[in-house]
Enzyme design. Structure first.
Site, PDB file in Angstrom:
ATOM      1  N   LYS A   1       7.561  98.541-103.175  1.00 12.55           N
ATOM      2  CA  LYS A   1       8.969  98.525-103.536  1.00 12.55           C
ATOM      3  C   LYS A   1       9.647  97.306-102.933  1.00 12.55           C
ATOM      4  O   LYS A   1       9.459  97.068-101.739  1.00 12.55           O
ATOM      5  CB  LYS A   1       9.607  99.806-102.996  1.00 12.55           C
ATOM      6  CG  LYS A   1      11.068  99.940-103.266  1.00 12.55           C
ATOM      7  CD  LYS A   1      11.577 101.188-102.615  1.00 12.55           C
ATOM      8  CE  LYS A   1      13.088 101.169-102.777  1.00 12.55           C
ATOM      9  NZ  LYS A   1      13.761 101.984-101.853  1.00 12.55           N
TER      10      LYS A   1
ATOM     11  N   LYS B   1       7.515  98.623 -98.215  1.00 11.22           N
ATOM     12  CA  LYS B   1       8.905  98.558 -98.648  1.00 11.22           C
ATOM     13  C   LYS B   1       9.563  97.364 -97.962  1.00 11.22           C
ATOM     14  O   LYS B   1       9.631  97.292 -96.738  1.00 11.22           O
ATOM     15  CB  LYS B   1       9.627  99.860 -98.265  1.00 11.22           C
ATOM     16  CG  LYS B   1      11.091  99.856 -98.669  1.00 11.22           C
ATOM     17  CD  LYS B   1      11.735 101.202 -98.444  1.00 11.22           C
ATOM     18  CE  LYS B   1      13.208 101.162 -98.810  1.00 11.22           C
ATOM     19  NZ  LYS B   1      13.857 102.459 -98.609  1.00 11.22           N
TER      20      LYS B   1
ATOM     21  N   ARG C   1      22.801 101.202-103.304  1.00 10.10           N
ATOM     22  CA  ARG C   1      23.594 101.650-102.162  1.00 10.10           C
ATOM     23  C   ARG C   1      24.987 102.106-102.591  1.00 10.10           C
ATOM     24  O   ARG C   1      25.575 102.954-101.944  1.00 10.10           O
ATOM     25  CB  ARG C   1      23.619 100.556-101.088  1.00 10.10           C
ATOM     26  CG  ARG C   1      22.203 100.390-100.526  1.00 10.10           C
ATOM     27  CD  ARG C   1      22.099  99.452 -99.376  1.00 10.10           C
ATOM     28  NE  ARG C   1      20.673  99.304 -99.003  1.00 10.10           N
ATOM     29  CZ  ARG C   1      20.197  98.351 -98.237  1.00 10.10           C
ATOM     30  NH1 ARG C   1      21.017  97.455 -97.726  1.00 10.10           N
ATOM     31  NH2 ARG C   1      18.912  98.300 -97.964  1.00 10.10           N
TER      32      ARG C   1
HETATM   33  C1  PBG Z   1      16.330 104.746 -98.851  1.00 11.50           C
HETATM   34  C2  PBG Z   1      16.067 104.263-100.220  1.00 11.50           C
HETATM   35  C3  PBG Z   1      16.588 103.108-100.795  1.00 11.50           C
HETATM   36  C4  PBG Z   1      16.067 103.037-102.091  1.00 11.50           C
HETATM   37  C5  PBG Z   1      15.249 104.149-102.261  1.00 11.50           C
HETATM   38  N1  PBG Z   1      15.247 104.893-101.077  1.00 11.50           N
HETATM   39  C6  PBG Z   1      17.585 102.128-100.297  1.00 11.50           C
HETATM   40  C7  PBG Z   1      17.389 101.367 -99.074  1.00 11.50           C
HETATM   41  O1  PBG Z   1      16.306 101.283 -98.500  1.00 11.50           O
HETATM   42  O2  PBG Z   1      18.395 100.803 -98.653  1.00 11.50           O
HETATM   43  C8  PBG Z   1      16.356 101.949-103.074  1.00 11.50           C
HETATM   44  C9  PBG Z   1      16.111 102.273-104.501  1.00 11.50           C
HETATM   45  C10 PBG Z   1      16.704 101.298-105.458  1.00 11.50           C
HETATM   46  O3  PBG Z   1      17.246 100.245-105.110  1.00 11.50           O
HETATM   47  O4  PBG Z   1      16.617 101.618-106.653  1.00 11.50           O
HETATM   48  N2  PBG Z   1      16.568 106.106 -98.807  1.00 11.50           N
END
Ligand code: PBG
Length: 328
Positions: free
Chosen positions: A252, A199, A209
């Protein structure tokens, strides 16, 4: 003319039937996971459009059930749940509360749709007052080891509520092992972990967010999420998670990291998931709303590229739309 040296690739492109016959990758409904944002609220009719993600909503439990019912009718087989609690605190205690919003949503969906594969995002950032993914020390450092037990408790509470798969997205070191041990010790040795293994600290999460109300109040996520410049490190992260007991590896964001998906595919035998994240969704939506692109063709091309790169599973806010197009 050198007949034997002459490759006529067009021969297999002349007729739709022949093109279909030689097509290498295809999207199946079982490949798709639809993310939903469920809000803790007393207003059963709550269905709030997410400004940065046209077509997506924050939903009450009741509205979630309605939305999922329609999607299941169209062939949806799996969902990923994010929760937005009423109260946030320093420890993110609603993340692991048995009566928390995600736990309630899991119970409700599994009760009504027993066959649906319900995946839960395991993280603290939607539940902490500071918006960070872990316990924050004075001075701002996000503490790794003290966070692990809270994540494990969150995962356990989701599985107790009936979640089929847990998906930790926090990027703390050692969290797969922590989750695995806690699940095993509590009689859930058969529940898979889909690890957000690779990630990146990405600008493509911007719209999410707003959707999840999880913007950090200070600082950023660069001390735990990966540097977009790195790919060797991705292989180390994936190998570590597999060692700790991950069953499915996720990459991701998706589109900007197709090379990473391909490298993981060539290196590991585990199933791979691609998360087509909020920013990737919103870019296409904005262009489509302006009439600049053909949304359906563009989205199907994106989905196909995830498969071509080597993903088995695609988490995407387009899942409901894709099912509609596949059903045509
Ligand atoms: C964190 C989380 C995030 C996303 C999924 N799980 C946001 C982050 O790491 O700030 C992002 C998913 C998206 O942008 O579609 N719980």
């Amino acid at each position: 003319m050198l007949d034997s040296d002459f490759h006529r690739g067009r021969r297999l492109r002349m007729k739709p039937g022949v093109r279909a016959m030689v097509r290498e990758n295809e999207i199946r409904p079982a490949d798709l996971v639809m993310p939903y944002f469920v809000v803790e609220t007393d207003d059963a009719g709550f269905r709030k459009p997410i400004g940065s993600m046209p077509g997506q909503f924050q939903l009450s439990l009741q509205q979630l059930e309605k939305q999922v019912a329609a999607a299941v009718k169209n062939g949806l087989q799996s969902v990923l749940l994010f929760g937005i609690p009423k109260e946030k605190d320093e420890q993110g205690s609603q993340a692991y509360a048995d009566e928390g919003i995600v736990q309630e949503a899991v119970r409700r969906l599994k009760d009504r749709f027993p066959e649906l594969v319900v995946i839960t995002d395991v993280c603290l950032c939607e539940y902490t007052s500071h918006g960070h993914c872990g316990i924050v020390q004075k001075g701002g450092e996000i503490l790794n080891d003290p966070t692990l037990d809270l994540l494990a408790q969150a995962a356990l509470s989701h599985v107790r509520a009936g979640a089929d798969i847990v998906a930790p997205s926090d990027m703390m070191d050692g969290r797969i092992l922590a989750l695995r041990e806690t699940l095993d010790d509590n009689g859930f040795a058969s529940t898979p972990i889909m690890s957000y293994a690779v990630k990146y600290a990405s600008a493509f999460y911007g719209p999410f967010r707003e959707a999840a109300d999880s913007t950090p109040k200070f600082g950023d996520r660069k001390t735990h999420q990966m540097d977009p410049a790195n790919s060797r490190e991705a292989l180390r992260e994936a190998a570590a998670d597999l060692d700790e007991g991950a069953d499915i590896l996720m990459v991701k964001p998706g589109l900007p990291y197709l090379d990473i998906i391909r490298q993981l595919r060539d290196t590991f035998d585990a199933p791979i998931a691609a998360y087509n994240v909020s920013g990737e969704y919103s870019m296409v939506k904005a262009a489509a709303q302006n009439g600049w692109v053909d949304e359906e063709r563009m989205v199907m091309e994106m989905m196909t590229s995830f498969k071509r790169a080597g993903s088995d599973i695609i988490l995407t806010y387009f899942a409901e739309d894709v099912l509609g197009w596949l059903n045509k």
